[in-house]
Design a protein around this motif. Sequence first.
Motif, mmCIF file in Angstrom:
data_model
loop_
_atom_site.group_PDB
_atom_site.id
_atom_site.type_symbol
_atom_site.label_atom_id
_atom_site.label_comp_id
_atom_site.label_asym_id
_atom_site.label_seq_id
_atom_site.Cartn_x
_atom_site.Cartn_y
_atom_site.Cartn_z
ATOM 1 N N PHE A 51 0.884 -1.116 0.036
ATOM 2 C CA PHE A 51 -0.024 0.271 -0.075
ATOM 3 C C PHE A 51 0.911 1.222 -0.006
ATOM 4 C CE2 PHE A 51 -2.698 -3.411 1.533
ATOM 5 C CZ PHE A 51 -3.905 -3.018 0.956
ATOM 6 N N VAL B 218 -6.579 0.734 5.514
ATOM 7 C CA VAL B 218 -6.396 0.760 4.247
ATOM 8 C C VAL B 218 -7.595 0.803 3.261
ATOM 9 C CG1 VAL B 218 -3.812 0.063 4.387
ATOM 10 C CG2 VAL B 218 -5.873 -1.502 4.120
ATOM 11 N N THR C 284 -9.014 -0.993 0.240
ATOM 12 C CA THR C 284 -8.847 -2.187 -0.771
ATOM 13 C C THR C 284 -9.979 -2.289 -1.921
ATOM 14 O OG1 THR C 284 -10.298 -3.897 0.708
ATOM 15 C CG2 THR C 284 -7.889 -3.416 1.382
ATOM 16 N N VAL D 220 -2.994 3.993 2.270
ATOM 17 C CA VAL D 220 -3.211 3.770 3.655
ATOM 18 C C VAL D 220 -3.921 4.831 4.008
ATOM 19 C CG1 VAL D 220 -2.162 3.488 6.069
ATOM 20 C CG2 VAL D 220 -0.960 2.550 3.808
ATOM 21 N N LYS D 221 -4.986 4.815 4.709
ATOM 22 C CA LYS D 221 -6.045 5.896 5.115
ATOM 23 C C LYS D 221 -5.386 6.787 6.322
ATOM 24 C CE LYS D 221 -9.332 5.909 2.173
ATOM 25 N NZ LYS D 221 -9.619 6.950 1.148
#
Length: 75
Positions: free
Chosen positions: A18, A33, A35, A63-64
Amino acid sequence: MTKVVGVRFKDTGKTYYFDPGKLECKKGQTLIVETSKGIESGVAQYDVKEISDDEVVSPLKPVKRIATEEDLKTI
């Protein structure tokens, strides 16, 4: 070279790459994350590292955030 973080999910032994963006992700942190299935949590398998561009399956999902205490309560 591309910066990535490897994340492993509960239901699989595979590590997925990521894009950490500007986050300083560390090995063992739970990350939130994006997806193909939506927003999920997984564990960083190593600190952010650089890999060659030909190892990257584009586009990398982001990646949030690093999981918060609230996130950890709902996982």
